[in-house]
Design a protein around this motif. Structure first.
Motif, PDB file in Angstrom:
ATOM      1  N   ASP A 105     -85.834  36.383 -37.888  1.00 32.51           N
ATOM      2  CA  ASP A 105     -84.405  36.163 -38.028  1.00 32.51           C
ATOM      3  C   ASP A 105     -83.829  35.535 -36.758  1.00 32.51           C
ATOM      4  OD1 ASP A 105     -82.210  36.277 -39.658  1.00 32.51           O
ATOM      5  OD2 ASP A 105     -81.699  38.352 -39.220  1.00 32.51           O
ATOM      6  N   ALA A 108     -85.014  31.913 -36.611  1.00 28.88           N
ATOM      7  CA  ALA A 108     -84.342  31.083 -37.603  1.00 28.88           C
ATOM      8  C   ALA A 108     -82.908  30.769 -37.187  1.00 28.88           C
ATOM      9  CB  ALA A 108     -84.364  31.772 -38.968  1.00 28.88           C
ATOM     10  N   GLU A 109     -82.197  31.749 -36.632  1.00 28.75           N
ATOM     11  CA  GLU A 109     -80.835  31.506 -36.177  1.00 28.75           C
ATOM     12  C   GLU A 109     -80.806  30.539 -34.996  1.00 28.75           C
ATOM     13  OE1 GLU A 109     -77.891  32.421 -37.320  1.00 28.75           O
ATOM     14  OE2 GLU A 109     -78.740  33.507 -39.033  1.00 28.75           O
ATOM     15  N   ALA A 113     -84.166  27.553 -40.124  1.00 35.54           N
ATOM     16  CA  ALA A 113     -84.913  28.411 -41.054  1.00 35.54           C
ATOM     17  C   ALA A 113     -86.392  28.070 -41.111  1.00 35.54           C
ATOM     18  CB  ALA A 113     -84.300  28.310 -42.447  1.00 35.54           C
ATOM     19  N   ARG A 114     -86.742  26.785 -41.031  1.00 34.83           N
ATOM     20  CA  ARG A 114     -88.148  26.413 -41.165  1.00 34.83           C
ATOM     21  C   ARG A 114     -88.983  26.937 -40.013  1.00 34.83           C
ATOM     22  NH1 ARG A 114     -88.203  20.165 -43.522  1.00 34.83           N
ATOM     23  NH2 ARG A 114     -87.128  20.655 -45.496  1.00 34.83           N
ATOM     24  N   SER A 120     -92.215  34.828 -39.278  1.00 34.58           N
ATOM     25  CA  SER A 120     -92.068  35.681 -40.455  1.00 34.58           C
ATOM     26  C   SER A 120     -93.410  35.872 -41.153  1.00 34.58           C
ATOM     27  CB  SER A 120     -91.055  35.075 -41.424  1.00 34.58           C
ATOM     28  OG  SER A 120     -90.912  35.892 -42.565  1.00 34.58           O
ATOM     29  N   ASP A 337     -86.097  37.080 -44.437  1.00 38.43           N
ATOM     30  CA  ASP A 337     -86.447  35.764 -43.901  1.00 38.43           C
ATOM     31  C   ASP A 337     -86.789  34.750 -44.987  1.00 38.43           C
ATOM     32  OD1 ASP A 337     -86.188  36.985 -41.435  1.00 38.43           O
ATOM     33  OD2 ASP A 337     -88.308  37.483 -41.323  1.00 38.43           O
ATOM     34  N   ARG A 341     -82.782  34.027 -46.882  1.00 38.90           N
ATOM     35  CA  ARG A 341     -82.482  32.870 -46.042  1.00 38.90           C
ATOM     36  C   ARG A 341     -82.877  31.553 -46.712  1.00 38.90           C
ATOM     37  NH1 ARG A 341     -81.107  32.234 -40.873  1.00 38.90           N
ATOM     38  NH2 ARG A 341     -81.445  34.436 -40.390  1.00 38.90           N
ATOM     39  N   LEU A 342     -84.029  31.527 -47.411  1.00 38.31           N
ATOM     40  CA  LEU A 342     -84.526  30.260 -47.943  1.00 38.31           C
ATOM     41  C   LEU A 342     -84.244  30.060 -49.425  1.00 38.31           C
ATOM     42  CD1 LEU A 342     -87.992  29.894 -46.152  1.00 38.31           C
ATOM     43  CD2 LEU A 342     -85.843  28.752 -45.618  1.00 38.31           C
ATOM     44  N   PRO A 345     -79.445  32.297 -50.516  1.00 35.38           N
ATOM     45  CA  PRO A 345     -78.513  32.738 -49.468  1.00 35.38           C
ATOM     46  C   PRO A 345     -77.285  33.464 -50.014  1.00 35.38           C
ATOM     47  CG  PRO A 345     -79.212  30.470 -49.103  1.00 35.38           C
ATOM     48  CD  PRO A 345     -79.691  30.849 -50.471  1.00 35.38           C
ATOM     49  N   GLN A 457     -79.756  21.753 -37.155  1.00 35.44           N
ATOM     50  CA  GLN A 457     -79.870  23.132 -37.630  1.00 35.44           C
ATOM     51  C   GLN A 457     -79.954  24.147 -36.486  1.00 35.44           C
ATOM     52  OE1 GLN A 457     -82.000  20.615 -38.835  1.00 35.44           O
ATOM     53  NE2 GLN A 457     -80.576  20.296 -40.566  1.00 35.44           N
TER      54      GLN A 457
END
Length: 488
Positions: A105, A108-109, A113-114, A120, A337, A341-342, A345, A457
């Protein structure tokens, strides 16, 4: 047998009663996965003790004390506690403020996200699954030795009990029961310690009859060998998500630090006892006994059933709390995750709860398969530590301190570290693969980051000093009254 059976049934009856209570009480995925960031001092202290005192402490470290003596404590247990306390003392405040769920997390933040997918996947499948499998195997072995249940049936029974409890109440139930189980763990290991010391003739007899190598804190290989091993295993505990979860679950930053340091201070003392028990066992157990059987042998032979049953329940507590913690670690990766997230959302709370419990089932079933199919889980676990350390520690430090780190730099450094760590043993240099793996990760991260720009991103902040958007956004979702409420 009657004492063992009575204690075991009573233990699981209490566990499942608490699990069912929280099954009806827990209403949100935040409560289920991260205890709503709202657990108190003693709950966090207890869960840290219980989570750390898993199968390794009762079975592995007693056997290691029997095989190598005190140096095992310096090589394995001490580095784990030192690096964990470094994580808690220096990083609890900035991590707790971000209101996150997992290590991935955070990635990703910060990077998108990728990039968060890589830690993860590692956390869920490379670490959580084999580690939970180790607890299942340990509990199954205990059922076989104490109750005579066939191996396959014992493994299935262990899986059913662990899954049943974990799926009911999530992290809230786990932390609450961990606080209770920590007392059982401490009582059990202390009882066995005094029994082993007494049976061996006392401390003076143990010292007089033990090899010098068993008594030396650095063993026969000397201080260099011990330090190299400690510095290649220890860094993993900076990115050990089970402790991250406890930091995130704490009600305040102060509780995260005080409870975390208290828990590990107590655990450091507890962690020395298994090695001393194994060292004592050298004096009287039959020669040639497998080290992993020493604990069970001592429990049955040295203690009357009324006390031996307490030790057995202590081991069950350690195995149960380790298993549910590792399963929840992996399930939070899948539910938060990947799913939230993917894939979805905008998932509703009911959908997120279903995803969380389904993730528990997925990680548990995979762990069961590993428990049945893998012949050398310990080696798999050690490789999971190595790969996780080489892949995640340097990028984590970059997230905390270096704004210039880019998503391309982070992703390429992690992938490069994986490749180098895996193929390094084929080179035959004798150097631990963690060293070249971490050097590769550092060099690639710096070089690629300085040659690339931040992607749209990314959130280019040094999280040790600067908060991510989640810090403010998620804080608004927790009512002020709930934030101030005391949770046992």
């Amino acid at each position: 047998m009657a004492w063992y059976l009575t204690y075991t049934i009573a233990y699981f009856a209490v566990m499942f009663a608490i699990g069912f209570y929280y099954f009806f009480k827990v209403k949100s995925s935040d409560e289920y996965l991260i205890a709503n960031w709202n657990m108190g001092f003693w709950s966090i202290t207890g869960t840290i003790i219980s989570t750390c005192a898993g199968a390794a402490v009762f079975i592995g470290w007693v056997g290691m004390g029997y095989s190598v003596g005190i140096s095992g404590f310096v090589k394995f247990a001490l580095p784990a506690t030192i690096f964990s306390m470094i994580l808690i003392y220096f990083f609890s405040k900035p991590l707790r403020r971000q209101r996150l769920y997992t290590l991935a997390d955070l990635f990703a933040e910060r990077f998108g996200a990728r990039v968060g997918l890589i830690p993860s996947i590692f956390s869920a499948f490379v670490y959580s699954v084999p580690t939970a499998a180790l607890q299942i195997v340990g509990m199954g072995t205990l059922f076989t030795m104490v109750f005579g249940i066939p191996h396959e049936g014992a493994i299935l029974l262990s899986f059913a009990l662990i899954l049943g409890f974990t799926i009911l109440g999530g992290l809230v139930a786990t932390i609450v029961t961990d606080a209770l189980q920590s007392v059982i763990v401490i009582v059990g290991i202390v009882l066995l310690f005094f029994a082993a010391i007494r049976f061996a003739g006392g401390p003076s007899a143990i010292i007089a009859n033990s090899d010098a190598g068993h008594l030396s804190p650095f063993g026969p290989d000397g201080v260099t060998e011990v330090l190299v091993f400690a510095l290649t295993v220890g860094p993993f505990y900076l990115v050990w998500q089970s402790i991250w979860q406890r930091i995130f679950a704490s009600r305040t930053e102060g509780i995260a630090i005080r409870a975390g340091l208290t828990g590990f201070a107590i655990f450091t003392v507890i962690a020395l006892l298994p090695y001393l028990i194994g060292l004592s066992a050298v004096q009287f157990v039959p020669q040639g006994m497998r080290p992993d059987l020493i604990f069970s042998y001592l429990t049955v032979e040295l203690l009357p059933p009324a006390l031996g049953g307490i030790v057995v329940v202590g081991l069950l507590s350690a195995l149960m709390t380790g298993a549910d913690s590792f399963i929840l670690q992996g399930s939070s990766n899948l539910a938060e995750d990947l799913y939230r997230r993917l894939f979805k959302p905008q998932a509703t709370e009911a959908e997120k709860m279903r995803a969380a419990r389904l993730s528990v089932v997925i990680i548990s079933v995979l762990s069961l398969l590993v428990a049945f199919l893998m012949t050398d889980i310990i080696s798999a676990y050690q490789w999971a530590l190595r790969i996780s350390a080489t892949t995640l520690v340097i990028p984590f430090l970059a997230v905390m301190f270096w704004r210039r780190a880019t998503s391309k730099g982070c992703a390429s450094s992690m992938l490069s570290a994986i490749v180098v760590t895996v193929i390094w043993p084929l080179v035959g240099t004798g150097i631990d693969p963690v060293i070249p793996g971490m050097l590769t990760c550092l060099i690639v991260l710096v070089v690629v980051s300085t040659m690339t720009r931040h992607s749209p991103q990314e959130c280019p902040r040094a999280v040790y000093w600067e908060d991510l958007p989640t810090a403010e956004k998620r804080a608004k979702t927790v009512p002020a009254a709930e934030e101030a409420a005391a949770v046992v």
